[in-house]
Motif scaffolding. Sequence first.
Motif, PDB file in Angstrom:
ATOM      1  N   GLU A 262      36.020  -1.614  14.852  1.00 11.50           N
ATOM      2  CA  GLU A 262      35.903  -2.147  13.495  1.00 11.50           C
ATOM      3  C   GLU A 262      35.522  -3.622  13.541  1.00 11.50           C
ATOM      4  N   ARG A 265      31.948  -3.882  14.577  1.00 11.03           N
ATOM      5  CA  ARG A 265      31.076  -3.509  13.454  1.00 11.03           C
ATOM      6  C   ARG A 265      30.953  -4.666  12.462  1.00 11.03           C
ATOM      7  N   ASP A 266      32.075  -5.340  12.228  1.00 10.88           N
ATOM      8  CA  ASP A 266      32.056  -6.486  11.305  1.00 10.88           C
ATOM      9  C   ASP A 266      31.131  -7.586  11.807  1.00 10.88           C
ATOM     10  N   LYS A 269      27.585  -6.354  11.578  1.00  9.54           N
ATOM     11  CA  LYS A 269      27.219  -6.278  10.154  1.00  9.54           C
ATOM     12  C   LYS A 269      26.821  -7.654   9.631  1.00  9.54           C
ATOM     13  N   ALA A 273      23.119  -8.664   8.359  1.00 13.77           N
ATOM     14  CA  ALA A 273      22.906  -9.176   6.997  1.00 13.77           C
ATOM     15  C   ALA A 273      22.124 -10.478   7.053  1.00 13.77           C
ATOM     16  N   LYS A 276      18.498  -9.695   7.886  1.00 12.10           N
ATOM     17  CA  LYS A 276      17.803  -9.097   6.751  1.00 12.10           C
ATOM     18  C   LYS A 276      17.488 -10.134   5.683  1.00 12.10           C
ATOM     19  N   SER A 290      14.646  -1.703   9.040  1.00 14.43           N
ATOM     20  CA  SER A 290      14.901  -0.485   9.830  1.00 14.43           C
ATOM     21  C   SER A 290      16.144  -0.626  10.702  1.00 14.43           C
ATOM     22  N   ARG A 292      19.705  -0.557  11.586  1.00 18.14           N
ATOM     23  CA  ARG A 292      20.748   0.215  10.921  1.00 18.14           C
ATOM     24  C   ARG A 292      22.024   0.212  11.748  1.00 18.14           C
ATOM     25  N   LEU A 293      23.096  -0.059  11.067  1.00 12.99           N
ATOM     26  CA  LEU A 293      24.396  -0.033  11.731  1.00 12.99           C
ATOM     27  C   LEU A 293      25.086   1.275  11.383  1.00 12.99           C
ATOM     28  N   GLU A 294      25.457   2.018  12.429  1.00  9.69           N
ATOM     29  CA  GLU A 294      26.142   3.292  12.224  1.00  9.69           C
ATOM     30  C   GLU A 294      27.399   3.288  13.065  1.00  9.69           C
ATOM     31  N   GLY A 295      28.104   4.351  13.002  1.00 12.40           N
ATOM     32  CA  GLY A 295      29.253   4.483  13.895  1.00 12.40           C
ATOM     33  C   GLY A 295      30.496   4.902  13.171  1.00 12.40           C
TER      34      GLY A 295
END
Lengths: 325, 296
Positions: A262, A265-266, A269, A273, A276, A290, A292-295
Amino acid sequence: MTKNTRYLALGSTAILVFGLCTGLVAYYGGIPSLTASHAGPAELEFVPADASIVAFADVRDVMNSELRQKLRQVLPGDQQKREELQRLTGIDIERDIDRVVAAVGVDGEQSTVAFLSGRFNPTQIEALALQHGGQVVEYGGKRLIRGVKEAGDGRHEVAPALAFIEGNVLAIGAEPAVRKAIDARASGQNITANTELMKIIGTVSTGNNVWAVGRMDSFVNRMPQEISSRMPPIEWFAATGRVNGGIHASLRAEARDDQAAENLRDVVKGGLALVKMQSGDPKFAALANSIRLEGSGKTVSVSFSIPAEMIDLLIKSGPAGLIHD
Amino acid sequence: MTTKSTGYETEPSGSRPGASTKPQTAPGFLYAALRVFDLSLGQMLWSRRTIFMLLVVGVPVIMALIIRFIDAMSGSTMQVNGVVMDGPAIFGMMIWMFFLRFSVPVLSIFYGTALIADEVEDKTITFLFTRPIPRGAVLVGKYLAFLMSTLIVVLPSVMIVWLLIVPMRGSLGTSFIDLVKDLLILATGFAVYGAFFAWVGARFKRPLMIALFFVFAWENAAMLFPGYMRRFTIAHYLQGLVPHAMPSDSAVSLLQSVFQEIPTLGTSIAGLAIIWAVFLWLAARIVERKEYVLEQ
């Protein structure tokens, strides 16, 4: 409760129980076809069981890709090197090599070995090695060619060794690693017995023509303390790529626990951001979008795509040096 | 509506001359709720609303079948917006888009707000309220029936989607724990949203509009901005439990994912438990006290 309601409830429960039982059995590795324990290329049978990083490239697929055809047109120098290699070894990279599997063990460089599958001329390759000071020794019923290269001051250094493990599989790498590969083939003690690694390979080996998976501690142990202490607690990583008209790549990491994932991911992320928001140039906006953050759970995955149109744009307008006018 | 035994029957006086009349006690709250649940479950499952529910949960299954078919036929990887996706990632996205963001709130709205409103509209609430059972038990029984009827339709749908989608470049074994979490989260979602909308249905005259506004306007808006407003939504606590990354499929969801403030597991569970208990109690209390006037 009416009979119909009871039947509906029973049917629903049956579906749930069936799915949960299937998942439970798969979770404990009881369904080999569903847990992908036999996934990956056949060359994995030569990879020693203690390998911590395994990489794969479907050379034939990449060479035949639309992207490669475009690059061939703009990189003529590549052709000369290819012809030179073919003259010396008899190997045409474009046609004779189908796949490459590489493995790195816990000893780093000394345990690095690559397996090239394709069509080779062993006699020509052996003659070339002997011509350059190589020595042939018998090991495990295979002819092991120990390479020797000259150092600048007249001394000789040990160069990579090579051996034909199968008629169409050439192992090349550090001599201890090549010996270990010969042992692995003979004993059957290979990486396919490592269920944890094979599970990850199972998730990356389909649909990608380039991939690498491994334990992160193999990297972290070789990093300086200042850097390794700041690395997120990642246990496994898997990098995948698919080369066709464009490129799609992804990097997946498996953290030590859900909380670590987590946090990671933060961090990612936030970074994404920022990327982008700063991709004002429309040329690169598509690339930035394109990403992309997944999981889920312990998994964090970042993927991106470079579409064929963008490759065309890069080839036509830059970066500098890609086109030889 | 058909009436059924509530476990409280009086013997006709004089049916057995000379026999002593038994003291008659009203059934307890739980017993009464279970009787109403038993009565209402069949009605809910075999109503016209179920067609809508089947459509809502059938779409993901059909989509999963199509994706699986395309995958089997083409042999190439599935791409979303040019990005190659494996089975677990597609499943995670479907859980977010079809179930958490749509099925759970929408089905909860349509069933939850109608628990009492339907009986009022059909003028059948009198039959229930004239029974010697606590009025609150009527709502709780109907709430349990709603929960059961949605779960026995929605959870198998999730299971079928999981079995179809995850094996595509993924492993059922590695994503099994996430599936169990998903099923629990969906059940919790129905329970909490259902309790909230049961209160909305009991409290307000036009519950559907208020419920739709809550889900599609208030929750989306509150989740869009950083700050404490999100704490007054159910989605904030529910989405904090989801094991899959939030898909950034639109500008709104991209902003939501950027400003996503994930509560801890304890906070999420405590928040959902409080919302559930408070609103279910409030709904039962309103039904107990409210004077329903049936329009002629």
